[in-house]
Structure formats: structure tokens, C-alpha cells
Design an enzyme around this catalytic site. Structure first.
Site, PDB file in Angstrom:
ATOM      1  N   ASP A 371      41.232  28.445  43.645  1.00  3.57           N
ATOM      2  CA  ASP A 371      39.826  28.733  43.408  1.00  3.57           C
ATOM      3  C   ASP A 371      39.412  29.974  44.182  1.00  3.57           C
ATOM      4  O   ASP A 371      39.600  30.054  45.400  1.00  3.57           O
ATOM      5  CB  ASP A 371      38.977  27.542  43.821  1.00  3.57           C
ATOM      6  CG  ASP A 371      37.500  27.799  43.627  1.00  3.57           C
ATOM      7  OD1 ASP A 371      37.098  28.030  42.477  1.00  3.57           O
ATOM      8  OD2 ASP A 371      36.762  27.799  44.624  1.00  3.57           O
ATOM      9  N   ASP A 389      35.769  39.114  37.673  1.00  2.00           N
ATOM     10  CA  ASP A 389      35.896  39.310  36.226  1.00  2.00           C
ATOM     11  C   ASP A 389      36.027  37.949  35.557  1.00  2.00           C
ATOM     12  O   ASP A 389      37.110  37.518  35.171  1.00  2.00           O
ATOM     13  CB  ASP A 389      37.118  40.181  35.933  1.00  2.00           C
ATOM     14  CG  ASP A 389      37.165  40.646  34.479  1.00  2.00           C
ATOM     15  OD1 ASP A 389      36.186  40.391  33.756  1.00  2.00           O
ATOM     16  OD2 ASP A 389      38.167  41.250  34.082  1.00  2.00           O
TER      17      ASP A 389
END
Length: 824
Positions: A371, A389
């Protein structure tokens, strides 16, 4: 004298265990499949859980009435378990073909009305039967104990809770990793029907269908196992044809974070996770940059050129779509690329162009699967450039990369003069209220953290942020010549990016206009419902706009600052996509913003007023005493269901914000809750037996109200915990305590209800069904309205007010231990 508890009957306790396991596994599977249909939208949590609770409640009430009419209990149990075993896999298949029932164009987001209608329709048969089976087991257990009291309900409630815990743990640790959804559903069904068959009569005739049916179902389900993979693939293909018929489904992979779908169309490869679009690639045929990768090329170079000398780069997501290989054209020393899902990476690599695969093996690249947000929390390194992104915040898990807390975490990891970059895949011309609401929220949230924010772009809107020494001085530049010189100095020459791209991206008139609109939208109380102001004929320069901020009206924080505890950006994105793809239903989502938090609390005040009226009438007519007490008890049960589910929804949303995924762990979360529920029920039954203790019931309501307020204080603090283990311990403790309080409430409520009106199954069905109806309402209000619009704390306050109202009702009307009750 301490009440003596009735020993557990292992036969019926094992059936309750199996029922609990099947309910838990089925619930998680149904949630997962609906998330695919609803594009990963977490509003599905509230809607699907509401539908589940409502129909289980209806089933339990209907079964109670059937059994009171002397219908054979074994027939209800056998028939119910057989139907449940068949309906669980059938429900999975039905969800996959659900989109075909709506007249919507491919790729369209289903509206909130579509969600509610489809969820309540699809789960109805399965959940109705599960509710009936619960009451059937309770009746069987009571008769086996030769009791007329609540012993059957208590033992069944405990058994189901423990079964839920077992099912949740097995699903999270084994099934989600090694089995497909349909295989898992069939395995759970075999367990339920098998246990019911094993606990049936020792001898039976095949002519006795009610006894033979469970065994027949088990044999049929086992016989279907060789065909499950083919049925599973066919189901996904059928779902895909209704989702995007112009694309060919290349493959589907199951991940701990959701289902990964790879689709192809005319050489373009697109990747979806839980039905949500992630990115597209040109595929591994040919080396030229195609249209779908051009945005990634421009995004990468514009990001890198905003820093005068980028050496250390952190990239969260998006590398495989072409961004990473373009970053490596710049003189960087290291690129740390963090991607959450290794299954998605493996699927993408197998279809990626050769240049992209080569970039992943570059010595300067460190690929980390995990993560991105937790990586930032634990990292001690600093970076010259951090670029995020990821797709737009159309889900709570994506929204966590656009919140104030995340931006602060990124800011802490930037080196002096560092640049932070993120983007929205939206039209940069800001046409329409819904688009500007989303974009302005990200802009204002960034501006609340960074000293300087620049919004620019062509087909997408890119946000560049830095902490320059002054409001008008920093590395981020809006002048094309500055970036063109950096491009030349670095010796980068490519047909895919050049001076023309820079000048188009940073057109002065367009940049001025976009930043003026974003900067000025969101500064009035009703800005979220009003179109953006038209910019002046001569738009001020960026420096003049920044200087004017000092005298401008402050931004409306609760509407335009996106945070973990108030994910308003996620809600605006949902509204935007609804307007674009389902405009006829979008108004229903938009109207939710007109709701006031106080409106959700008013019904509880009305309930207290009803209690006062009943008290006045009952004081004159003693025959209303039993009805009044029954109303008070069921109100307590109803509000407990509301508060418990509201807290659970709050926990799920915060868990998403902290961990970034919930699908794999939702089984563990529910397992912990159910373990607490079992403990609460066991302790109360051991201490008080089957006694109707109204004072204890009132005390439990007051305790739940206080507990909910405590959770409102603790939950916001969990987002700042750097250790995932420590954060999980906090979640586990809150979840367990919520389960204990819920479990303690049930047996006392059943005993009080039975005291007011005889009939064990009626009392059990009434309490169980009423609690589930309360949970249904709590799921809808907390999951659809409170969490996304008013924030997580509002869910906890709502829960506290609900049980505080129940406490007042019990005090006003009295209980079986505080007033004389005449059973009617």
C-alpha cells in the site's frame, strides 16, 4: 440465586454453527460480486447489507408465524437448508447477469436507485430462507431442552455468531486466496446441507422428501464440482458482455484485493479491478506509443520537468501504463515504484510492451508491492518528486490518495524544494457543476497543505504542488520556456513529447482561467449546488490570484476539504459519473447534499414522544402495560441494530482509509465482531439465565450510547497510527466491544419480549427480525448518507443518539422488572 443455564444440545448447536458460517461466507461473496457490478463503489456496502438484513428479518418473522401455526419444525429446517444451499451459488450467478436487466449503455455507472432495487431483489430469496432457518433451529433447540422459554433462541444466537466467526476467518485466510467465488459458495452450501442431513433422523425413507432432501442436495452439489470452473468462466464472460460488449475478455484473475479483468479491443489492452477501470496499455505487439499511452507520456514528462534536478522519485501506481519508462528518460538516480496488487502487476506485465517490461528491470527501479500510503507512513527517505498516478476517487479506497491526511504524509517525505504531483482524469475545461465540485475539492485540499498549487492540463487535469519559500516562488513553474529549457538541458528527444506538448499543456489563458475557477469555487455555503462563477474578461495572473487569496472568503471546509473522516471528494466523483452516464437518476444522489444531519436524528425524538403518549395512556388503562413494554423492548432492539451497523459502516470506511482494501479482511472484521457477540450473549446467559431483566436492558442501551461517542473520538486518531499492526489492534478492540454489547442485548430483549407476550418463537422472531430491520436502516443511512457526506464521526453520533433515545423510552415506559405486566 444464580440462574442455571441449560446445557447446549450439540446436534442443533452444530446446525447453528453451519448456518453462521454460510451466512458469513455468503454475505462476503455477495458483497464482492455486487462491487463488481457497481464499479467498486462502497455505497454498495450499505445498500447490500441493508437488503441482506431486511430480508433475513422478514424470513425470521414469517417462520415464527408458521411454527406458531404448528407447522412441522423439521420440515421448515430441512426445506430451508436445502433452498439456502441451492440459492447461494444461484445468487452469485444472478448478480453476474444483473446488468443485462438494465437498459443502460456499456460502461455506465448504475445509480443509487439501481443499486437499491437490484440488491433488494436479488438477495431476497436467499436471505428470506436464512432467516427462516434461524428460527427453525431455535425452535428445535428449545423443544430438545423441554423448555418454553428463550433457551433455544440464546443457544442458536451464540452458535450462529461463532459460526460467523469461523466462516469469516476461513474465508479470509483460505477461500479468498485459493478458491474462486463459485467454488467457495458451493463448498459453504455443502457444509450447511451436510450438517442438516447428518443431524436428521437416524432412519428415513427416500419417500420422505423433507428428510432426504438435504442429502440429495449435498450429492447434487458435489456432482457439480467438476463443472464449476467452466460455469465460473461463463459467468464472467456473460457479465463482461453486458459491461463492455465491444471488448473481448482476455482473462480474469482473482486477487486478495478483488477480481482483475483484462480486456482487449483492436490491440488496446485495458485493466479493471472490481469492475473499476485502472488503466490501458498498447499491448505487447509493436513498439510505437499509441493513443492510450500518450496521456501517460505527457504526465510523466510534465511531472519530471517541474523539478530542476530530480534525483530520487517515488511513484505510487500507474507505472505499467507507460509512466515509468518515460520517467527513466530523465537523469534520475532511483525510482521507487509502489503498486498495491501483485496480481494486477503480473497480469499487466504479461500484456505490456517490451519497453515497459524493460523499465521494470532497470537497476534504478525498486518495485514494491504494498500500500502506497502505508509505505509513506513507514518510510524515512525523502524524495525530490512524489507522483501519484491512480484513478479518480470514485471509491473510498481510491479517495484515500486525495485526502488532506495523505497530502500531509506526502509532504513530510518531500526533500527541500520537492514537488508533489497528482491528477484527475477529467476534462480540464471545468464544464458543469459536478466536475468543478470534484476538481475544486482536490485543489482546495492540496492548498490546505502545500504553499503553492498549480492546476493545468489538456485532456486531464494535473495538480502540481510545492512548498516554495514564498507564495510566488518555488520549483513549480507555469511558464513554458522554463520547462522547455530543462527538457533541452537533459537532452531528452522523443517523438512522443516535445516543446509543442509543453506549450499546449501550459497555455497561459487556459491556466489562468482554470486556476481562477478552482480557487474561487467553494467559498459560499451553497457553492456545491451552484454553478461556478464565470471568470472576468481579463483573468488575473497566477501571482495576482494568489495575492487575492488573503482577502477572499474562506473555503467552506466541510464541503470542499476532502479528508479520511469526511470523504466528500469520493461523493462528488460518484455524482459526476452519475451525471455523465446515468443522468436520469443522478438527481437522487445530488439531493442527498440537501439533507441536514439533524434530520437523521429527528425520528428518535419522535419515538420518545410516542413513549410519553403511551405512558400517559397506560397510566389510565393498565391493559396497555404489556403493549407499552413490548414497544419499549423492541425500540431498544431496533436502535441496537441501527447503532451496531452504523458503527460497522464507520469501521469499514476508516479501515479502507487506513489499509486501502477491505475485501480480504472483511471476513476477519466480521469474525471479530461475531466473537464479541457470542461472548456477550454467553456472559449474560451465564449470569442472568433467561430472566427478563429490564433494568439491565436499559443499562445496555446507555452503555452503547456512551461507547458510540467514545468511538467517535478514537476513530479519527487511527488514521495517524504508523504501524499497521497497532492500527489493526485498535480496530479489533472496537469491533469486539461492539459485538459484546450487541450480544448482551439479544437474550435480555427476547426474555423481556416473552414476558410481555407468551410465545417463544414469536418473541425470537420479533426480536431477531426487529434487530435486523434496525441494522437495515442503519446500513442505508450510515453507508449512503452519513459516511460519504457528513463523515465518519457522524455515523457514531447517529448511533449514540439512537441508543440514548431507546434508554429514555425504557425509562419512561418501564420494563418487565419495573412495572406489572399483563401478558396479552
Amino acid at each position: 440465586m444464580k440462574p442455571q443455564a441449560v446445557p447446549y444440545n450439540p446436534k442443533y448447536f452444530s446446525v447453528a454453527l453451519a448456518l453462521g458460517a454460510v451466512c458469513q461466507v455468503g454475505q462476503v461473496l455477495v458483497l464482492r460480486e455486487f462491487l463488481m457490478v457497481f464499479h467498486g463503489n462502497e455505497l454498495a456496502f450499505g445498500v447490500v447489507l441493508a437488503a441482506w438484513m431486511a430480508w433475513v428479518g422478514v424470513g425470521s418473522r414469517c417462520a415464527a408465524r408458521l411454527l406458531e401455526s404448528r407447522m412441522d419444525v423439521r420440515t421448515v429446517l430441512n426445506a430451508g437448508s436445502c433452498f439456502a444451499a441451492v440459492l447461494l451459488p444461484a445468487t452469485i450467478i444472478a448478480i453476474r447477469v444483473l446488468r443485462a436487466t438494465f437498459t443502460v449503455t456499456p460502461g455506465t455507472y448504475l445509480s443509487i436507485i439501481d443499486m437499491i432495487v437490484s440488491a433488494f431483489a436479488v438477495v431476497a430469496p436467499l436471505c428470506f430462507v436464512l432467516g427462516a432457518v434461524f428460527v427453525g433451529i431455535s425452535r428445535h433447540a428449545r423443544e430438545a431442552a423441554f423448555s418454553v422459554g428463550t433457551v433455544g433462541a440464546g443457544q442458536t444466537y451464540i452458535g450462529e455468531a461463532i459460526g460467523n466467526s469461523i466462516g469469516g476467518i476461513v474465508f479470509s485466510l483460505l477461500a479468498v486466496r485459493y478458491l474462486g467465488p463459485l467454488t467457495t459458495a458451493v463448498a459453504a452450501s455443502v457444509v450447511l446441507a451436510g450438517v442438516v442431513a447428518a443431524t436428521g433422523r437416524a432412519r428415513f425413507s427416500l419417500a420422505d422428501l423433507s428428510v432426504a432432501a438435504p442429502l440429495v442436495v449435498v450429492i447434487g452439489l458435489l456432482a457439480s464440482t467438476p463443472f464449476l470452473d467452466a460455469i465460473d468462466r461463463y459467468g464472467f464472460d456473460l457479465q463482461w458482455r453486458t459491461f463492455a460488449p465491444a471488448y473481448d475478455l482476455v482473462e480474469t484473475r482473482h486477487s486478495r484485493y478483488g477480481a482483475i479483468s483484462v480486456a482487449a479491443r483492436k490491440g488496446q489492452i485495458s485493466f479493471f479491478q472490481s469492475g473499476n477501470f485502472v488503466f490501458s496499455s498498447s499491448g505487447n505487439v509493436g513498439t510505437e506509443t499509441r493513443f492510450e499511452e500518450q496521456d501517460a507520456v505527457v504526465f510523466a514528462h510534465m511531472t519530471m520537468l517541474q523539478h530542476p534536478a530530480p534525483r530520487r522519485v517515488l511513484m505510487i501506481g500507474g507505472g505499467i501504463r507507460g509512466t515509468l519508462r518515460e520517467i527513466l528518460r530523465h537523469p534520475v538516480e532511483s525510482v521507487t515504484y509502489v503498486e498495491l496488487d501483485d496480481v494486477l502487476t503480473a497480469a499487466a506485465i504479461s500484456h505490456a510492451p517490451e519497453e515497459t517490461r524493460a523499465a521494470l528491470t532497470d537497476a534504478r527501479v525498486s518495485l514494491i508491492h504494498g500500500d502506497g500510503r502505508f509505505f509513506l507512513k513507514r518510510s524515512t527517505d525523502t524524495y525530490d518528486v512524489i507522483l501519484v498516478d491512480v484513478p479518480d476517487p470514485s471509491t473510498a479506497v481510491l479517495n484515500r490518495f486525495f485526502t488532506q491526511e495523505f497530502f500531509r504524509e506526502a509532504q513530510a517525505r518531500l526533500a527541500d524544494g520537492g514537488v508533489f504531483v497528482t491528477a484527475l482524469g477529467t476534462t480540464a475545461d471545468l464544464r458543469g457543476l459536478t466536475t468543478v465540485n470534484q476538481n475544486a475539492t482536490v485543489f482546495h485540499t492540496l492548498s490546505s497543505v502545500f504553499a503553492r498549487v498549480l492546476a493545468a492540463g489538456d485532456r486531464a487535469l494535473v495538480f502540481f504542488a510545492d512548498d516554495g519559500p514564498s507564495a510566488t516562488d518555488g520549483p513549480v513553474a507555469s511558464e513554458p520556456p522554463v520547462l522547455e529549457n530543462r527538457l533541452i538541458e537533459r537532452g531528452i528527444s522523443t517523438d512522443d513529447f516535445g516543446r509543442a506538448h509543453i506549450e499546449l499543456f501550459l497555455r497561459d489563458d487556459h491556466v489562468r482561467r482554470v486556476n481562477w475557477i478552482l480557487r474561487n469555487h467553494g467559498r459560499s455555503p451553497d457553492a456545491h449546488r451552484e454553478p461556478p462563477r464565470a471568470p472576468p474578461a481579463f483573468v488575473p495572473s497566477l501571482a495576482e490570484q494568489i495575492a487575492a487569496d488573503a482577502d477572499a472568503t474562506p473555503v467552506v471546509t466541510h464541503r470542499f476539504i476532502n479528508s479520511d473522516m469526511r470523504p466528500i471528494g469520493y461523493f462528488y466523483t460518484l455524482v459526476k459519473w452519475s451525471v455523465l452516464t446515468r443522468a436520469d437518476h443522478a438527481r437522487y444522489l445530488q439531493r442527498l447534499t440537501t439533507i441536514r444531519l439533524s434530520w437523521t436524528m429527528m425520528p428518535f425524538g419522535a419515538v420518545v414522544l410516542v413513549a410519553i403518549v403511551l405512558f400517559v395512556v397506560g397510566a389510565r388503562r393498565e391493559r396497555f402495560a404489556a403493549a407499552s413494554v413490548r414497544f419499549a423492548v423492541l425500540t431498544a432492539v431496533f436502535t441496537t441494530g441501527i447503532s451496531t451497523m452504523s458503527i460497522q459502516i464507520a469501521l469499514i470506511f476508516v479501515f479502507q482509509s487506513v489499509y486501502g482494501f477491505v475485501y480480504e479482511m472483511v471476513g476477519v472484521i466480521v469474525a471479530i465482531f461475531m466473537a464479541g457477540l457470542a461472548v456477550g450473549t454467553i456472559v449474560v446467559r451465564a449470569r442472568f439465565g433467561d430472566a427478563a431483566n429490564g433494568r439491565l436492558l436499559a443499562a445496555i442501551q446507555l452503555t452503547i450510547a456512551a461507547f458510540s461517542l467514545a468511538v467517535a473520538v478514537v476513530l479519527p486518531l487511527t488514521t495517524a497510527i504508523p504501524s499497521p499492526i497497532a492500527a489493526f489492534i485498535v480496530f479489533a478492540m472496537i469491533t469486539f466491544l461492539a459485538g459484546v454489547l450487541n450480544g448482551a442485548d439479544f437474550p435480555i430483549a427476547v426474555a423481556c419480549c416473552l414476558k410481555a407476550r407468551p410465545g417463544a418463537e414469536k418473541a425470537t422472531g420479533a426480536v431477531y427480525g426487529t434487530e435486523l430491520f434496525g441494522a437495515c436502516l442503519g446500513s442505508v443511512i450510515a453507508g449512503v448518507v452519513l459516511a460519504p457526506i457528513f463523515g465518519i464521526v457522524a455515523c457514531c453520533i447517529f448511533a449514540s443518539v439512537a441508543n440514548a433515545a431507546a434508554f429514555l423510552v425504557l425509562v419512561i415506559l418501564g420494563t418487565p422488572t419495573t412495572r406489572r405486566v399483563y401478558a396479552q
